[in-house]
Motif scaffolding. Structure first.
Motif, PDB file in Angstrom:
ATOM      1  N   ALA A 139       0.870  -1.181   0.000  1.00 46.64           N
ATOM      2  CA  ALA A 139       0.000   0.000   0.000  1.00 46.64           C
ATOM      3  C   ALA A 139       0.905   1.228   0.000  1.00 46.64           C
ATOM      4  CB  ALA A 139      -0.901   0.013   1.235  1.00 46.64           C
ATOM      5  N   ALA A 140       0.343   2.353  -0.420  1.00 44.60           N
ATOM      6  CA  ALA A 140       1.097   3.613  -0.427  1.00 44.60           C
ATOM      7  C   ALA A 140       0.283   4.687   0.261  1.00 44.60           C
ATOM      8  CB  ALA A 140       1.427   4.028  -1.858  1.00 44.60           C
ATOM      9  N   ILE A 141       0.981   5.594   0.913  1.00 42.64           N
ATOM     10  CA  ILE A 141       0.340   6.759   1.512  1.00 42.64           C
ATOM     11  C   ILE A 141       0.948   7.987   0.863  1.00 42.64           C
ATOM     12  CG2 ILE A 141       0.032   8.119   3.612  1.00 42.64           C
ATOM     13  CD1 ILE A 141       0.042   5.494   5.181  1.00 42.64           C
ATOM     14  N   GLU A 142       0.115   8.744   0.188  1.00 40.92           N
ATOM     15  CA  GLU A 142       0.527  10.006  -0.428  1.00 40.92           C
ATOM     16  C   GLU A 142       0.623  11.041   0.690  1.00 40.92           C
ATOM     17  OE1 GLU A 142       1.940  12.652  -2.545  1.00 40.92           O
ATOM     18  OE2 GLU A 142       1.266  10.958  -3.776  1.00 40.92           O
ATOM     19  N   GLU A 143       1.816  11.571   0.924  1.00 37.62           N
ATOM     20  CA  GLU A 143       2.034  12.502   2.031  1.00 37.62           C
ATOM     21  C   GLU A 143       1.833  13.965   1.656  1.00 37.62           C
ATOM     22  OE1 GLU A 143       5.252  10.792   4.970  1.00 37.62           O
ATOM     23  OE2 GLU A 143       6.037  10.840   2.923  1.00 37.62           O
ATOM     24  N   ASP A 144       1.992  14.284   0.373  1.00 37.41           N
ATOM     25  CA  ASP A 144       1.862  15.688  -0.035  1.00 37.41           C
ATOM     26  C   ASP A 144       0.504  16.232   0.384  1.00 37.41           C
ATOM     27  OD1 ASP A 144       4.363  16.306  -1.421  1.00 37.41           O
ATOM     28  OD2 ASP A 144       3.715  14.801  -2.883  1.00 37.41           O
TER      29      ASP A 144
END
Length: 168
Positions: free
Chosen positions: A145-150
């Motif tokens: 999974a990925a978490i977009e931090e921007d």
């Protein structure tokens, strides 16, 4: 159920910082593989890179990470270069869920200073943008999974990690 939450991403993406907070938030242990590597070598990451060269460092990192078998459920923050050794990544995926902390190149550059002092594995003559372009497909390939931090604050990122952990 995989019991470990494993953070991957570029240097300065917040793996260690977010990792410590996530461990506290979720009631888990915290492990930073960079610290394990430094402890095993008896010196800092830049000193290991200087002594062993880039490939030697990557091999050593892969070896140490592949031996990481925490007993209690943990948040594990990895070095940004761990994705260069498939065996290490396969090991991490076998013991936990791999989360890619994704941050734009522009925002990473704002956070990151003195690459050599941090022990960033970067080839001679390679720009940070080139390093970013080289690594992104690897992070994406290994991540569960990925978490977009921007555009997100720390609490939003922690809530996303908690949701992922609840569904592991």
């Amino acid at each position: 159920m995989k019991k470990h939450l494993i953070l991957i991403g570029m240097p300065a993406s917040g793996k260690s910082t977010i990792g410590v907070m996530a461990a506290k938030f979720l009631g888990l242990d915290f492990i930073d593989t960079d610290i394990l590597i430094q402890r095993a070598a008896g010196c800092t990451l830049p000193a290991i890179i200087k002594a062993r060269g880039l490939d030697g460092f990557l091999d050593f990192e892969g070896e140490i990470v592949s031996k990481t078998l925490p007993g209690l459920p943990s948040v594990i923050a990895t070095g940004g270069s761990v994705i260069y050794r498939d065996a290490a990544m396969r090991h991490l995926k076998s013991i936990g869920t791999v989360i890619y902390l994704k941050l734009s190149c522009k925002n990473l550059k704002k956070r990151l200073h003195a690459l050599e002092e941090r022990g960033v594995v970067i080839g001679g003559g390679m720009s940070f943008e080139e390093l970013y372009a080289e690594r992104i497909p690897l992070y994406e390939a290994y991540a569960d999974a990925a978490i977009e931090e921007d555009g997100k604050d720390t609490h939003e990122i922690l809530r996303e990690l908690a949701r992922i952990y609840e569904h592991m």
